[in-house]
Design a protein around this motif. Structure first.
Motif, PDB file in Angstrom:
ATOM      1  N   LYS A  49       0.845  -1.195   0.000  1.00  0.00           N
ATOM      2  CA  LYS A  49       0.000   0.000   0.000  1.00  0.00           C
ATOM      3  C   LYS A  49       0.882   1.248   0.000  1.00  0.00           C
ATOM      4  O   LYS A  49       1.517   1.576   1.002  1.00  0.00           O
ATOM      5  N   SER A  50       0.904   1.920  -1.140  1.00  0.00           N
ATOM      6  CA  SER A  50       1.718   3.128  -1.290  1.00  0.00           C
ATOM      7  C   SER A  50       1.018   4.063  -2.264  1.00  0.00           C
ATOM      8  O   SER A  50      -0.097   3.799  -2.713  1.00  0.00           O
ATOM      9  N   ILE A  51       1.690   5.127  -2.640  1.00  0.00           N
ATOM     10  CA  ILE A  51       1.030   6.214  -3.361  1.00  0.00           C
ATOM     11  C   ILE A  51       0.568   5.823  -4.761  1.00  0.00           C
ATOM     12  O   ILE A  51      -0.314   6.469  -5.319  1.00  0.00           O
ATOM     13  N   GLN A  52       1.112   4.755  -5.346  1.00  0.00           N
ATOM     14  CA  GLN A  52       0.595   4.337  -6.648  1.00  0.00           C
ATOM     15  C   GLN A  52      -0.872   3.934  -6.540  1.00  0.00           C
ATOM     16  O   GLN A  52      -1.596   3.923  -7.540  1.00  0.00           O
ATOM     17  N   TYR A 192      10.651   1.673 -12.826  1.00  0.00           N
ATOM     18  CA  TYR A 192       9.641   2.727 -12.977  1.00  0.00           C
ATOM     19  C   TYR A 192      10.209   4.077 -12.535  1.00  0.00           C
ATOM     20  O   TYR A 192      10.716   4.219 -11.421  1.00  0.00           O
ATOM     21  N   ILE A 193      10.087   5.045 -13.425  1.00  0.00           N
ATOM     22  CA  ILE A 193      10.600   6.377 -13.118  1.00  0.00           C
ATOM     23  C   ILE A 193       9.846   6.987 -11.933  1.00  0.00           C
ATOM     24  O   ILE A 193      10.376   7.811 -11.197  1.00  0.00           O
ATOM     25  N   THR A 194       8.592   6.547 -11.745  1.00  0.00           N
ATOM     26  CA  THR A 194       7.791   7.041 -10.627  1.00  0.00           C
ATOM     27  C   THR A 194       8.087   6.308  -9.322  1.00  0.00           C
ATOM     28  O   THR A 194       7.578   6.694  -8.273  1.00  0.00           O
ATOM     29  N   ASN A 195       8.881   5.255  -9.390  1.00  0.00           N
ATOM     30  CA  ASN A 195       9.199   4.485  -8.183  1.00  0.00           C
ATOM     31  C   ASN A 195      10.706   4.501  -7.936  1.00  0.00           C
ATOM     32  O   ASN A 195      11.213   5.283  -7.127  1.00  0.00           O
ATOM     33  N   GLN A 196      11.443   3.658  -8.681  1.00  0.00           N
ATOM     34  CA  GLN A 196      12.896   3.646  -8.494  1.00  0.00           C
ATOM     35  C   GLN A 196      13.523   4.986  -8.886  1.00  0.00           C
ATOM     36  O   GLN A 196      14.507   5.419  -8.281  1.00  0.00           O
ATOM     37  N   ALA A 276       8.685  11.712  -0.719  1.00  0.00           N
ATOM     38  CA  ALA A 276       8.787  10.743  -1.813  1.00  0.00           C
ATOM     39  C   ALA A 276       7.410  10.385  -2.355  1.00  0.00           C
ATOM     40  O   ALA A 276       7.221  10.275  -3.573  1.00  0.00           O
ATOM     41  N   GLN A 277       6.439  10.236  -1.452  1.00  0.00           N
ATOM     42  CA  GLN A 277       5.069   9.920  -1.890  1.00  0.00           C
ATOM     43  C   GLN A 277       4.472  11.079  -2.683  1.00  0.00           C
ATOM     44  O   GLN A 277       3.817  10.871  -3.717  1.00  0.00           O
ATOM     45  N   LEU A 278       4.731  12.284  -2.232  1.00  0.00           N
ATOM     46  CA  LEU A 278       4.219  13.462  -2.941  1.00  0.00           C
ATOM     47  C   LEU A 278       4.859  13.588  -4.316  1.00  0.00           C
ATOM     48  O   LEU A 278       4.173  13.844  -5.316  1.00  0.00           O
ATOM     49  N   THR A 279       6.159  13.391  -4.385  1.00  0.00           N
ATOM     50  CA  THR A 279       6.853  13.468  -5.673  1.00  0.00           C
ATOM     51  C   THR A 279       6.326  12.414  -6.636  1.00  0.00           C
ATOM     52  O   THR A 279       6.105  12.693  -7.824  1.00  0.00           O
TER      53      THR A 279
END
Length: 340
Positions: A49-52, A192-196, A276-279
């Motif tokens: 469970k994270s921002i994705q 993933y650019i949105t993760n790693q 990090a979640q906001l970004t």
């Protein structure tokens, strides 16, 4: 208490059987309209469970699912969870995955259907350091690239399309954390650019990334699917869930700070970092609103794109059957959710 009028009572009151039936139908419909049942629905996440998944949890918090009479619960995924297996066995009714595993599962005969997708364009990229950037697939020649085992055939397909041979690139397994890129053990990292990518940026690492979809590897992520028999028997419930999900994701994208806070403080896995979640949610926005989402609405299905993805997997030797998008996808659920 529901209004009830049996035949004997009706006759005592001098009301015909036909009239009593009409009254019962009228009051029964009225009662139903005022007391619509809220139905539970379990959704298997493919990762923690994270921002994705911020859009889903924003919907829980803001009441968007309850608005459409759905009591949605979201079950955490992770490295030791078989998401597709859990949905196929009925432990959860719906779930999400990147499209690749869903194509493979359907090709193997698992009776699932894709019904919507959150990320219309995958953030999947080849990430390198800004000081030694990899700016095109051709520049992979002579480099060491970390790629997940499941994605290796697709990378080989891209290399072939770019005029390279398999032995032109040193391909090694990828770990979930891209630290090896920083230490110089590898030249490029497939992730993933949105993760790693965000993970590296949050550590002060300057990176360069090329999106694999721009080089012939189309993909969707947080792709929503369910088992065929459940979908067929519960269309209203599924459509209502998607109605809530569309409104939930729209709210989350419009309120990134609030959504990141919800995940860190209330719904997410322990240890999430707010910045990090906001970004990540801000960087996810163009991928979620990409393509058909801009013209038809969030979570819409671009069915012809799925035919392209299936063909890529077939050319790469992953798909063995004559499967088509009609076998994999059913757009009627999200189409109805977006039109009503």
């Amino acid at each position: 208490m529901p209004f009830a009028l049996d035949r004997r009572s009706a006759l005592k009151l001098g009301i015909s059987a036909t009239a009593s039936w009409a009254i019962s139908r009228t009051f029964g419909a009225t009662t139903s309209a005022f007391a619509q049942e809220v139905r539970p629905l379990s959704f298997q996440l493919s990762w923690i469970k994270s921002i994705q998944y911020g859009g889903f949890f924003a919907g829980v918090d803001q009441g968007f699912f309850k608005k459409f009479n759905v009591d949605a619960t979201f079950v955490s995924g992770g490295p030791n969870v078989d998401p597709i297996g859990n949905v196929a066995s009925g432990q959860s009714q719906l779930g999400d995955r990147p499209i690749g595993p869903l194509i493979v599962a359907r090709d193997k005969g698992i009776p699932i259907k894709v019904i919507a997708t959150v990320f219309q364009k995958s953030p999947y990229s080849i990430i390198s350091l800004a000081k030694t950037p990899i700016k095109s697939p051709q520049e992979l020649k002579g480099k060491t690239i970390a790629v997940p085992t499941s994605a290796r055939p697709l990378l080989l397909y891209m290399l072939s399309n770019s005029g390279l041979k398999a032995d032109d690139v040193n391909i090694v397994p990828a770990a979930p954390d891209p630290t090896a890129l920083v230490s110089g053990q590898i030249d490029g990292y497939c992730g993933y650019i949105t993760n790693q990518g965000v993970m590296l940026k949050s550590r002060g690492v300057d990176i360069y990334a090329i999106n694999t979809q721009d080089y012939g590897l189309p993909e969707t992520t947080v792709t929503i699917y369910g088992r065929e028999d459940f979908l067929a028997a519960n269309k209203t419930l599924v459509v209502n869930f998607l109605k809530g999900a569309v409104q939930s994701h729209a709210w989350a994208l419009a309120h990134p700070e609030d959504t990141a806070k919800l995940m860190v403080e209330k719904y997410g896995a322990p240890g999430l970092d707010y910045q990090a979640q906001l970004t990540e949610i801000k960087e996810s926005k163009p991928y979620i609103e990409f393509g058909i989402a801009a013209t038809h609405g969030l979570l819409a299905l671009d069915v012809p794109l799925f035919d392209k993805m299936i063909n890529v997997y077939r050319t790469a030797g992953i798909v063995k059957t004559d499967m088509k998008s009609a076998d994999l996808c059913d757009a009627s659920f999200i189409d109805l959710a977006l039109s009503t």
